[in-house]
Design a protein around this motif. Structure first.
Motif, PDB file in Angstrom:
ATOM      1  N   GLN A  13      -5.760  87.417 -13.260  1.00 55.57           N
ATOM      2  CA  GLN A  13      -4.904  88.131 -14.223  1.00 55.57           C
ATOM      3  C   GLN A  13      -3.788  87.262 -14.784  1.00 55.57           C
ATOM      4  O   GLN A  13      -3.404  87.411 -15.946  1.00 55.57           O
ATOM      5  CB  GLN A  13      -4.342  89.430 -13.631  1.00 55.57           C
ATOM      6  N   LEU A  14      -3.272  86.320 -13.985  1.00 53.96           N
ATOM      7  CA  LEU A  14      -2.216  85.448 -14.514  1.00 53.96           C
ATOM      8  C   LEU A  14      -2.805  84.573 -15.623  1.00 53.96           C
ATOM      9  O   LEU A  14      -2.197  84.378 -16.672  1.00 53.96           O
ATOM     10  CB  LEU A  14      -1.617  84.585 -13.403  1.00 53.96           C
ATOM     11  N   ASP A 150      -0.684  87.275  -0.608  1.00 48.18           N
ATOM     12  CA  ASP A 150      -0.692  88.727  -0.406  1.00 48.18           C
ATOM     13  C   ASP A 150      -0.778  89.091   1.077  1.00 48.18           C
ATOM     14  O   ASP A 150      -1.494  90.020   1.476  1.00 48.18           O
ATOM     15  CB  ASP A 150      -1.850  89.392  -1.176  1.00 48.18           C
ATOM     16  N   ASN A 204      12.011  93.416  -5.583  1.00 46.42           N
ATOM     17  CA  ASN A 204      10.591  93.586  -5.255  1.00 46.42           C
ATOM     18  C   ASN A 204      10.407  94.409  -3.988  1.00 46.42           C
ATOM     19  O   ASN A 204      11.080  94.176  -2.995  1.00 46.42           O
ATOM     20  CB  ASN A 204       9.935  92.219  -5.041  1.00 46.42           C
ATOM     21  N   HIS A 267       4.423  84.619 -12.259  1.00 46.13           N
ATOM     22  CA  HIS A 267       4.380  85.346 -10.986  1.00 46.13           C
ATOM     23  C   HIS A 267       4.191  86.836 -11.242  1.00 46.13           C
ATOM     24  O   HIS A 267       4.644  87.359 -12.260  1.00 46.13           O
ATOM     25  CB  HIS A 267       5.718  85.101 -10.276  1.00 46.13           C
ATOM     26  N   ASN A 268       3.557  87.496 -10.298  1.00 43.21           N
ATOM     27  CA  ASN A 268       3.353  88.943 -10.379  1.00 43.21           C
ATOM     28  C   ASN A 268       4.673  89.691 -10.660  1.00 43.21           C
ATOM     29  O   ASN A 268       4.705  90.643 -11.436  1.00 43.21           O
ATOM     30  CB  ASN A 268       2.727  89.397  -9.052  1.00 43.21           C
ATOM     31  N   SER A 269       5.761  89.229 -10.070  1.00 47.51           N
ATOM     32  CA  SER A 269       7.037  89.932 -10.267  1.00 47.51           C
ATOM     33  C   SER A 269       7.624  89.659 -11.653  1.00 47.51           C
ATOM     34  O   SER A 269       8.720  90.122 -11.967  1.00 47.51           O
ATOM     35  CB  SER A 269       8.049  89.538  -9.187  1.00 47.51           C
ATOM     36  N   HIS A 271       5.518  90.203 -14.461  1.00 52.33           N
ATOM     37  CA  HIS A 271       4.688  90.932 -15.442  1.00 52.33           C
ATOM     38  C   HIS A 271       5.549  91.783 -16.377  1.00 52.33           C
ATOM     39  O   HIS A 271       5.219  91.982 -17.527  1.00 52.33           O
ATOM     40  CB  HIS A 271       3.700  91.860 -14.731  1.00 52.33           C
ATOM     41  N   ASN A 307       2.132  97.790  -9.258  1.00 53.18           N
ATOM     42  CA  ASN A 307       0.778  97.248  -9.120  1.00 53.18           C
ATOM     43  C   ASN A 307      -0.223  98.345  -8.782  1.00 53.18           C
ATOM     44  O   ASN A 307       0.079  99.249  -7.996  1.00 53.18           O
ATOM     45  CB  ASN A 307       0.740  96.198  -8.002  1.00 53.18           C
ATOM     46  N   TYR A 328      -7.088  94.706 -15.160  1.00 55.19           N
ATOM     47  CA  TYR A 328      -7.481  93.304 -14.980  1.00 55.19           C
ATOM     48  C   TYR A 328      -9.000  93.106 -15.085  1.00 55.19           C
ATOM     49  O   TYR A 328      -9.505  92.007 -14.859  1.00 55.19           O
ATOM     50  CB  TYR A 328      -6.966  92.753 -13.647  1.00 55.19           C
ATOM     51  N   LYS A 338      -5.488  93.283  -6.246  1.00 55.11           N
ATOM     52  CA  LYS A 338      -4.692  93.725  -7.391  1.00 55.11           C
ATOM     53  C   LYS A 338      -5.636  93.984  -8.567  1.00 55.11           C
ATOM     54  O   LYS A 338      -6.300  93.068  -9.056  1.00 55.11           O
ATOM     55  CB  LYS A 338      -3.648  92.664  -7.743  1.00 55.11           C
ATOM     56  N   HIS A 341      -1.812  96.864 -13.436  1.00 52.67           N
ATOM     57  CA  HIS A 341      -0.435  97.289 -13.197  1.00 52.67           C
ATOM     58  C   HIS A 341       0.013  98.196 -14.330  1.00 52.67           C
ATOM     59  O   HIS A 341      -0.648  98.263 -15.377  1.00 52.67           O
ATOM     60  CB  HIS A 341       0.511  96.082 -13.049  1.00 52.67           C
TER      61      HIS A 341
END
Ligand code: ADP
Ligand code: MG
Length: 347
Positions: A13-14, A150, A204, A267-269, A271, A307, A328, A338, A341
């Motif tokens: 996804q990134l 994760d 987070n 990074h996921n945080s 998005h 998420n 995704y 994941k 989101h």
């Protein structure tokens, strides 16, 4: 030199979001993925599927671009070195290799004045764990030094459960003090030779060691806010960052900030920056590589990113009705995977 094309190692996804931003700035993308079904497939201009050790496939991928980035840090070191030597890699191989190994990463972080982590040590066997856990007051977390994400290969260890680890292979582990922190935050930095910009700290919440929710803005007093940016800036300067770096941190009850880990990539945080900022973390990765440098993100709206993990994906259609939702496009639901989101705007 082809200044209009980016090679991306990894297609999750990134990678998908990097491809979408690249398109906005007229940059073509070429993905190298180790799996046949990957999130970025529909969004890239070109892809190669194979193992990172497949010299022929990798050769084709490398020939197709001059500029490269990663969307996962789990890339063999020899390949990172090769790209660093022959092409332009953002960020450099050296930074990615530091972030690949938790012992190397924590040793590096503590070498920067004003930057600290939890107390840590290396562990390679059960007998070593038994000996060292005394120094951690029998309240520790052990993590494999490499290939963990994760919360994979991570275990809380105390007096009551230590014997459960007797038959586990503990080669190349790190032991850390288990922190009773107040909150987890992260700061994302984008930098090139001209410019350095920061996304404000976000808060987070992890569930089972997987990021569940990110809130912008983090509720922090001005000292903590400034301190978190200062720490992230020091790290970015020290490693000579060219690209994007996320810094995960713990805020302790006494208001001390300890760095947890680094991600030398979007990074996921981050998005939330797609929907709330003028320039997202993905945009700023592209601008750091192909333009004069990253631009002020200028966040517009307070929001939460949540998420969608594992079987929660079965609810995605109803989530889409209420929220800005991202799928995704993963073919298979797996627990802890994941899958997408969504963004909740709080005004
Ligand atoms: P990963 O690479 O899996 O993200 P982390 O080191 O970030 O590994 O650990 C995942 C999560 O586990 C963290 O976000 C945090 O919630 C928890 N955790 C990690 N290290 C510690 C620690 N030393 N003390 C308490 N909780 C921790
Ligand atoms: Mg983490």
């Amino acid at each position: 030199m082809n200044k209009k094309k980016l090679g991306i190692l990894g297609g999750g996804q990134l990678g998908m979001f990097i491809c979408k931003s690249a398109k906005k700035f007229g940059i073509q993308t070429s993905i190298f993925s180790t799996t046949t079904d990957f999130s970025a497939k529909e969004f890239c201009d070109q892809f190669y599927i194979g193992e990172f050790t497949d010299e022929k496939k990798i050769g084709e991928f490398l020939n197709a671009s001059d500029f490269f980035t990663i969307e996962t840090e789990n890339i063999p070191g020899f390949l990172l070195d090769q790209i660093n030597r022959e092409k332009k890699l953002f960020p450099s191989a050296n930074i990615i290799k530091i972030a690949q190994n938790r012992m190397r990463e924590k040793t590096f972080l503590n070498s920067i004045s004003g930057v600290e982590t939890a107390k840590f040590s290396s562990v390679n066997s059960f007998s070593e764990l038994k000996k060292k856990i005394k120094d951690f007051h029998f309240n520790a977390i052990i993590k494999s030094c490499e290939f963990g994400y994760d919360g994979k290969n991570q275990f809380k260890v105390n007096k009551d459960n230590i014997l459960e680890f007797k038959n586990r292979n503990l080669t190349n582990y790190i032991i850390e003090e288990f922190l009773d922190y107040k909150k987890e935050i992260s700061v994302i930095v984008a930098k090139n030779n001209n410019q350095m910009i920061f996304y404000p700290p976000v808060e987070n919440i992890h569930k089972d060691s997987i990021l569940k929710q990110t809130t912008y803005p983090a509720s922090l007093n001005i000292n903590l806010y400034n301190n978190s940016l200062k720490i992230a800036g020091k790290i970015a300067e020290k490693i000579g960052l060219q690209g994007v770096l996320a810094v995960e941190m713990f805020v302790l009850k006494n208001n001390k900030i300890l760095v947890n880990e680094l991600a030398p990539r979007p990074h996921n945080s981050g998005h939330w920056t797609i929907d709330s900022c003028k320039y997202s973390q993905y945009d700023n990765l592209i601008l750091s590589i192909f333009e004069n440098g990253p631009k002020d993100p200028d966040p517009q709206k307070n929001c939460k990113m949540v998420n969608i993990i594992g079987h929660e994906y079965e609810k995605i259609e109803s989530l889409k009705k209420s929220y800005k939702c991202y799928d995704y496009l993963k073919k298979e639901i797996k627990p802890k995977r994941k899958m997408g989101h969504y963004i909740i705007f709080n005004d």
